[in-house]
Design a protein around this motif. Structure first.
Motif, PDB file in Angstrom:
ATOM      1  N   ILE A 143       0.866  -1.177   0.000  1.00 19.46           N
ATOM      2  CA  ILE A 143       0.000   0.000   0.000  1.00 19.46           C
ATOM      3  C   ILE A 143       0.897   1.220   0.000  1.00 19.46           C
ATOM      4  N   THR A 144       0.628   2.156  -0.893  1.00 16.76           N
ATOM      5  CA  THR A 144       1.474   3.354  -1.004  1.00 16.76           C
ATOM      6  C   THR A 144       0.615   4.588  -0.779  1.00 16.76           C
ATOM      7  N   PRO A 145       0.396   4.997   0.471  1.00 24.29           N
ATOM      8  CA  PRO A 145      -0.337   6.228   0.718  1.00 24.29           C
ATOM      9  C   PRO A 145       0.472   7.443   0.238  1.00 24.29           C
ATOM     10  N   ASN A 146      -0.223   8.556   0.018  1.00 27.09           N
ATOM     11  CA  ASN A 146       0.426   9.732  -0.555  1.00 27.09           C
ATOM     12  C   ASN A 146       1.495  10.319   0.354  1.00 27.09           C
ATOM     13  N   ASN A 147       1.267  10.264   1.628  1.00 28.34           N
ATOM     14  CA  ASN A 147       2.192  10.918   2.538  1.00 28.34           C
ATOM     15  C   ASN A 147       3.256   9.978   3.090  1.00 28.34           C
ATOM     16  N   VAL A 148       3.404   8.795   2.500  1.00 30.61           N
ATOM     17  CA  VAL A 148       4.384   7.805   2.970  1.00 30.61           C
ATOM     18  C   VAL A 148       5.359   7.529   1.829  1.00 30.61           C
ATOM     19  N   THR A 149       6.667   7.650   2.110  1.00 32.14           N
ATOM     20  CA  THR A 149       7.684   7.454   1.041  1.00 32.14           C
ATOM     21  C   THR A 149       7.935   5.992   0.794  1.00 32.14           C
ATOM     22  N   SER A 150       7.836   5.163   1.853  1.00 34.91           N
ATOM     23  CA  SER A 150       8.083   3.738   1.688  1.00 34.91           C
ATOM     24  C   SER A 150       6.755   3.002   1.707  1.00 34.91           C
ATOM     25  N   PRO A 151       6.557   1.983   0.910  1.00 37.46           N
ATOM     26  CA  PRO A 151       5.274   1.275   0.864  1.00 37.46           C
ATOM     27  C   PRO A 151       5.004   0.534   2.176  1.00 37.46           C
ATOM     28  N   LEU A 152       3.722   0.419   2.478  1.00 36.59           N
ATOM     29  CA  LEU A 152       3.281  -0.340   3.644  1.00 36.59           C
ATOM     30  C   LEU A 152       2.813  -1.711   3.192  1.00 36.59           C
ATOM     31  N   ILE A 153       2.834  -2.646   4.102  1.00 35.82           N
ATOM     32  CA  ILE A 153       2.345  -3.998   3.801  1.00 35.82           C
ATOM     33  C   ILE A 153       0.983  -4.164   4.456  1.00 35.82           C
ATOM     34  N   GLY A 154       0.003  -4.445   3.656  1.00 35.74           N
ATOM     35  CA  GLY A 154      -1.344  -4.714   4.165  1.00 35.74           C
ATOM     36  C   GLY A 154      -1.674  -6.187   4.099  1.00 35.74           C
ATOM     37  N   ASP A 194      24.329   0.105  -3.918  1.00 38.45           N
ATOM     38  CA  ASP A 194      23.118  -0.695  -4.088  1.00 38.45           C
ATOM     39  C   ASP A 194      22.016   0.116  -4.737  1.00 38.45           C
ATOM     40  N   LYS A 195      21.284  -0.514  -5.639  1.00 44.81           N
ATOM     41  CA  LYS A 195      20.082   0.047  -6.257  1.00 44.81           C
ATOM     42  C   LYS A 195      18.976  -0.985  -6.098  1.00 44.81           C
ATOM     43  N   PHE A 196      17.797  -0.531  -5.599  1.00 45.00           N
ATOM     44  CA  PHE A 196      16.691  -1.473  -5.388  1.00 45.00           C
ATOM     45  C   PHE A 196      15.397  -0.806  -5.805  1.00 45.00           C
ATOM     46  N   MET A 197      14.550  -1.563  -6.490  1.00 46.61           N
ATOM     47  CA  MET A 197      13.232  -1.065  -6.935  1.00 46.61           C
ATOM     48  C   MET A 197      12.193  -2.146  -6.739  1.00 46.61           C
ATOM     49  N   ILE A 198      10.983  -1.666  -6.367  1.00 51.25           N
ATOM     50  CA  ILE A 198       9.807  -2.540  -6.360  1.00 51.25           C
ATOM     51  C   ILE A 198       8.765  -1.838  -7.211  1.00 51.25           C
ATOM     52  N   LEU A 206       6.822   1.391  -6.703  1.00 49.73           N
ATOM     53  CA  LEU A 206       6.244   1.406  -5.377  1.00 49.73           C
ATOM     54  C   LEU A 206       7.310   1.730  -4.334  1.00 49.73           C
ATOM     55  N   PHE A 207       8.546   1.392  -4.656  1.00 46.93           N
ATOM     56  CA  PHE A 207       9.643   1.660  -3.732  1.00 46.93           C
ATOM     57  C   PHE A 207      10.937   1.714  -4.545  1.00 46.93           C
ATOM     58  N   SER A 208      11.829   2.637  -4.153  1.00 45.07           N
ATOM     59  CA  SER A 208      13.142   2.705  -4.800  1.00 45.07           C
ATOM     60  C   SER A 208      14.179   3.114  -3.770  1.00 45.07           C
ATOM     61  N   PHE A 209      15.386   2.597  -3.962  1.00 43.62           N
ATOM     62  CA  PHE A 209      16.523   2.918  -3.114  1.00 43.62           C
ATOM     63  C   PHE A 209      17.734   3.174  -3.999  1.00 43.62           C
ATOM     64  N   PRO A 210      18.367   4.263  -3.793  1.00 45.96           N
ATOM     65  CA  PRO A 210      18.126   5.390  -2.900  1.00 45.96           C
ATOM     66  C   PRO A 210      16.842   6.121  -3.263  1.00 45.96           C
ATOM     67  N   GLU A 211      16.275   6.748  -2.231  1.00 41.20           N
ATOM     68  CA  GLU A 211      14.952   7.345  -2.367  1.00 41.20           C
ATOM     69  C   GLU A 211      14.990   8.496  -3.369  1.00 41.20           C
ATOM     70  N   THR A 216       9.246   8.011 -10.480  1.00 41.64           N
ATOM     71  CA  THR A 216       8.015   7.344 -10.018  1.00 41.64           C
ATOM     72  C   THR A 216       7.660   6.148 -10.875  1.00 41.64           C
ATOM     73  N   SER A 217       8.263   6.013 -12.033  1.00 40.27           N
ATOM     74  CA  SER A 217       7.937   4.869 -12.906  1.00 40.27           C
ATOM     75  C   SER A 217       9.117   4.538 -13.773  1.00 40.27           C
ATOM     76  N   ILE A 218       9.114   3.317 -14.254  1.00 40.10           N
ATOM     77  CA  ILE A 218      10.165   2.848 -15.164  1.00 40.10           C
ATOM     78  C   ILE A 218       9.663   3.022 -16.589  1.00 40.10           C
ATOM     79  N   PRO A 219      10.480   3.619 -17.490  1.00 35.06           N
ATOM     80  CA  PRO A 219      10.041   3.736 -18.888  1.00 35.06           C
ATOM     81  C   PRO A 219       9.616   2.385 -19.442  1.00 35.06           C
ATOM     82  N   ARG A 220       8.606   2.472 -20.338  1.00 34.67           N
ATOM     83  CA  ARG A 220       7.982   1.233 -20.822  1.00 34.67           C
ATOM     84  C   ARG A 220       9.028   0.291 -21.446  1.00 34.67           C
ATOM     85  N   ASN A 221       9.904   0.823 -22.349  1.00 37.00           N
ATOM     86  CA  ASN A 221      10.885  -0.049 -23.016  1.00 37.00           C
ATOM     87  C   ASN A 221      11.842  -0.669 -22.019  1.00 37.00           C
ATOM     88  N   ALA A 222      12.264   0.148 -21.066  1.00 36.01           N
ATOM     89  CA  ALA A 222      13.191  -0.367 -20.065  1.00 36.01           C
ATOM     90  C   ALA A 222      12.502  -1.385 -19.177  1.00 36.01           C
TER      91      ALA A 222
END
Length: 898
Positions: A143-154, A194-198, A206-211, A216-222
């Motif tokens: 779950i990615t609320p607007n005011n939260v930088t890291s996703p929550l688990i529901g 380290d680079k991490f994306m969800i 939904l999540f990226s590191f470093p923040e 906010t999104s990955i290009p379609r081709n990539a």
């Protein structure tokens, strides 16, 4: 270069090059291996992080399941089923939230979706529970609320109770919202790159590191590229700004794409470190290998050689007490053993030498004593010999007196015989037979007179009464007279007579000119007499060291053995009886010449070889009585030409003028008919042949090279072909050979200035019927033409008009002006072939116009080019010779114009 440098220069490349090649292969292999390891590491890292998420969710799921199946919790829940929950339910929820600190919200929801009670860790986002769908199974989502930088688990868990029919009925749902610490859970570090994306399956992040670094999104081709690589369990590259990220991914719960990667620059940095390490290892290996090779070569090769060299030096100084160590059993040990043996042998030989020297001294002493006794005996013999010598001298004087008297008595009647014979011939008797007999008598008388003179000279020599008359005269005029007299003799035998001056030579000498000419004529005439074919060469040079002129006469005649040469200067001696029968003569000429040479302050020597010819060397003083002498040096043919005009050939020229002024009244016995083809490239020679053939009223054609001659001979018929041997495009030898191969049997005669024996043989081998020498002898030429065309051996023919000869000579001199310009251009361009061609042309044509100096000089320069073209100083010397030739041409043109 020393030996060790040479060995190292050979061995080190054999060692270092393979090491360098192996280092390159190792480097390339390490790069590939590192890339593979990085890919494997990324796959392991993403699997590890996915497993961490799964462990986390599984742990929470187990805890919620335990809570949902807890009997106390269920009892408390059933008690408050009417609508108000008991405090026990809230206690259980609080207890759960305190144990699992990541819990943000925890609530109970009725089957219809109503929230019955809620545990709230914070007041924000109270409506997050509405995002969890009601399902009959356990599942989790991000779950990615607007005011939260890291996703929550529901997560939602149904609460079941058993019904009467053993069916499970949903009593409600436990909903939980978790806020995990993703960096800690996934063990992500910025320092490591380290680079991490969800992302979801549409590419939304939904999540990226470093923040915030990846948007906010990955290009379609990539995204498609990353998703396909994940499906095939492969890694891929994603460009982020100016950086390239190496990613490996994995699908989680079928709806999320987990991506883990590292910056390629960070990987490259590691690779660079590995590269430098590999390079340092290779360089150290090469250095160590080189040092080891140098050390071993120094120890195993250079040091033993130095020891051997030092030992050799000591032996050379006479120190034989040296001994080299032979402990090593290698080749150097064997060499040292052989050296030690050699030193021992030298010691033995030295002792033997000492003993031999002592024995020799003893023998010398004995022989000295014997010689003293022999000298005493010889002294007695000398007294007897002196007495015998006196008696012999008295007998020789009596013999000389007798010879002088008898010679005088013979000369008296011989004078009358020759005088009367000459008188009768002068009256020109009508009977040709009588005139021929009288001519023979006169010739025999002159031969007898020459014989008597020789015998008288010998008697004077033996009586020591032969005197010389010393005068100062021009030596070159005397040599001209000699050449004039010898030319006829050489021409009669078809021999090449070569007369060379080796400058500088003094112009004037003080000696007996008559006796000097006698010696020169005798030596050269003998050379011509005993030479059947080939040449006679006379070289004249000045020896400044002893103020003498040396004349070398070389022939290609029959030669003689060493025994004959030793007795050659004894009176009445010839090689053998057969020579006397074949060539005639009394054997007095050389005896007289040698004695005359002594009187002229010189000597005569001879070297010879049977079948190859002889060489006589005659030298004489330029100032035999040490009187006053005009010292004038002639340094070149050009100086000689300036001093005397045209030196060579002026007597020949006079002879030719006399010939052309003679008018022969008789006509040809037969009219000469025929067609002649002349192949000659020199224009003036073409004109000369034109005049000669016109005088015979012959039809002729003249071409300029062998190729044109072949074309004419194949398309027309000729009775005689005259073929120059050296022409442009195609020479005479090749043209003659091709005509003979084509079946042309017309008589072909070679025209050439080269008439050596080997040249004549080449002409015959090519198919020529004979050779006509250049310069052209008009009498011989016209005789040959008539004999070929009419089969007449000897004919009389009218003399060539003098006016035509003068006109032809003037035209030739004009042509020489153009030829001089061409020679100068060839010399500037250093065109050796062009120069040699022009020299050969002048050599063959100038003599035909009585320009013998020019012909001789051109022939000498052509010979110089052939013999010295590979010498370092060739071109400077050639330039001097060419300048002499050009100056001679200018002098000739100037003399003709005056």
């Amino acid at each position: 270069m020393r030996l060790k440098q040479k060995i190292l220069s050979i061995i080190l490349p054999l060692i270092l090059i393979p090491i360098a090649v192996l280092g390159i292969f190792a480097y390339r292999y390490s790069l590939n291996a590192q890339s593979t390891l990085e890919e494997v590491k990324l796959k392991a890292d993403i699997k590890y992080r996915v497993s961490q998420v799964n462990l986390y969710t599984n742990h929470i799921t187990s805890a919620v399941t335990y809570l949902a199946t807890n009997k106390q919790f269920l009892d408390a829940l059933l008690k408050g089923k009417s609508g108000s929950f008991t405090q026990d339910v809230e206690v259980e929820l609080d207890k759960f939230a305190k144990i699992y600190t990541d819990t943000q919200q925890l609530s109970l929801t009725a089957p219809d979706g109503r929230i019955l009670t809620t545990y709230q860790a914070s007041e924000t986002n109270r409506n997050l529970m509405n995002k969890l769908p009601l399902t009959s199974h356990i599942e989790w989502q991000l779950i990615t609320p607007n005011n939260v930088t890291s996703p929550l688990i529901g997560m939602q868990h149904p609460i079941f109770i058993d019904s009467l029919n053993n069916k499970k009925t949903i009593l409600g749902y436990i909903n939980i919202i978790l806020a995990p610490n993703w960096e800690a859970k996934l063990k992500l570090e910025k320092s490591r790159g380290d680079k991490f994306m969800i992302s979801d399956l549409t590419g939304n992040l939904l999540f990226s590191f470093p923040e915030g670094e990846m948007g906010t999104s990955i290009p379609r081709n990539a995204f498609r590229k990353l998703y396909d690589a994940t499906q095939h369990d492969q890694s891929s590259t994603f460009k982020l700004g100016s950086n390239h990220i190496f990613f490996s991914g994995q699908l989680v719960s079928g709806q999320y794409l987990f991506l883990y990667g590292q910056d390629k620059s960070f990987v490259g940095k590691i690779n660079n470190e590995l590269t430098w390490i590999a390079l340092i290892i290779v360089l150290l290996t090469m250095l160590v290998a080189g040092l080891l090779v140098y050390h071993n070569i120094q120890k195993l090769v250079i040091t033993p050689i130095k020891q051997l060299a030092q030992a050799k030096q000591k032996v050379a100084q006479g120190k034989f007490d040296i001994k080299l160590s032979t402990e090593n059993k290698d080749e150097f040990g064997e060499l040292f053993s052989a050296f030690n043996i050699m030193v021992k042998q030298l010691i033995v030989y030295r002792e033997k030498e000492r003993d031999g020297r002592l024995r020799l001294e003893y023998k010398v002493k004995e022989r000295t004593e014997e010689l003293v006794a022999t000298n005493v005996a010889l002294e007695s013999s000398n007294i007897a010999l002196e007495k015998a010598k006196q008696e012999s001298e008295q007998a020789s004087e009596l013999k000389s007196a007798f010879v002088a008297n008898i010679s005088h008595e013979i000369r008296t009647p011989l004078t009358g015989i020759m005088g009367f014979t000459e008188q009768i011939i002068a009256n020109s008797p009508n009977d040709r037979h009588q005139l021929d007999l009288l001519g023979r008598v006169l010739i025999s008388g002159r031969h007898l007179l020459s014989l008597i003179n020789n015998v008288l000279d010998v008697s004077k020599i033996e009586a020591d009464k032969l005197d010389i008359e010393v005068t100062e005269f021009n030596i070159f005029e005397l040599f001209n007279d000699v050449v004039s007299l010898l030319s006829t003799q050489a021409a009669d035998k078809n021999l090449e007579l070569v007369f060379n001056y080796i400058f500088p030579i003094p112009q004037y000498v003080r000696t007996d000119s008559t006796r000097l000419k006698q010696v020169l004529l005798n030596l050269a005439s003998n050379a011509i007499k005993f030479t059947e074919s080939g040449s006679v060469q006379i070289d004249v040079k000045y020896l400044d060291a002893n103020s003498t002129i040396e004349v070398v006469v070389v022939d290609t005649g029959i030669g003689m053995s060493e025994e004959v040469a030793q007795s050659l200067f004894q009176p009445f001696m010839q090689a053998d009886v057969s020579i006397s029968r074949r060539f005639g003569g009394t054997g007095l000429g050389l005896v007289i010449s040698k004695n005359l040479a002594h009187l002229l302050g010189g000597d005569i020597s001879v070297t010879s070889e049977i079948g190859k010819g002889s060489q006589f060397i005659f030298d004489f003083k330029i100032n035999v009585d040490n009187g006053e002498l005009n010292i004038t040096q002639i340094n070149s043919l050009l100086d000689l030409a300036n001093e005397q005009g045209q030196v060579f050939g002026f007597i020949e020229s006079q002879k030719n003028q006399d010939m052309v002024e003679v008018v022969v009244e008789s006509q040809f016995p037969h009219e000469t008919k025929g067609k002649v083809l002349v192949a000659e490239d020199v224009v003036d020679n073409q004109y000369l042949f034109k005049l000669l053939l016109d005088s015979l009223s012959l039809t002729y054609e003249i071409v300029s090279n062998g190729e044109q001659a072949i074309e004419k001979a194949l398309t027309d018929e000729f009775d005689l072909i005259l073929m120059d041997m050296q022409m442009p495009v195609m020479g005479g030898l090749e043209a003659t050979s091709l005509l003979r191969q084509a079946g042309i049997d017309t008589p072909i005669y070679a025209l050439t200035a080269n008439v050596m024996k080997e040249d004549l043989q080449r002409h015959l081998a090519a198919g020529c019927n004979g050779t006509i020498a250049k310069p052209i002898d008009r009498d011989a030429f016209m005789t040959l033409v008539r004999s070929v065309l009419n089969n007449i051996e000897e004919v009389d023919y009218p003399a060539f008009p003098k006016e035509k000869l003068d006109e032809l000579k003037r035209d030739y001199l004009l042509q020489l002006t153009e030829q001089s310009t061409l020679i100068s251009r060839y010399l500037t361009n250093m065109d050796l072939l062009g120069l040699m061609s022009e020299f050969h042309k002048i050599k063959g044509s100038a003599g035909s116009y009585d320009l013998v100096v020019l012909s001789s000089l051109a022939g000498q320069i052509e010979h110089f080019c052939v013999e010295n073209k590979d010498a370092d100083s060739f071109w400077p010397e050639l330039k001097n010779h060419v300048h002499t030739l050009l100056q001679t041409i200018r002098n000739l043109i100037h003399a003709d114009s005056n």
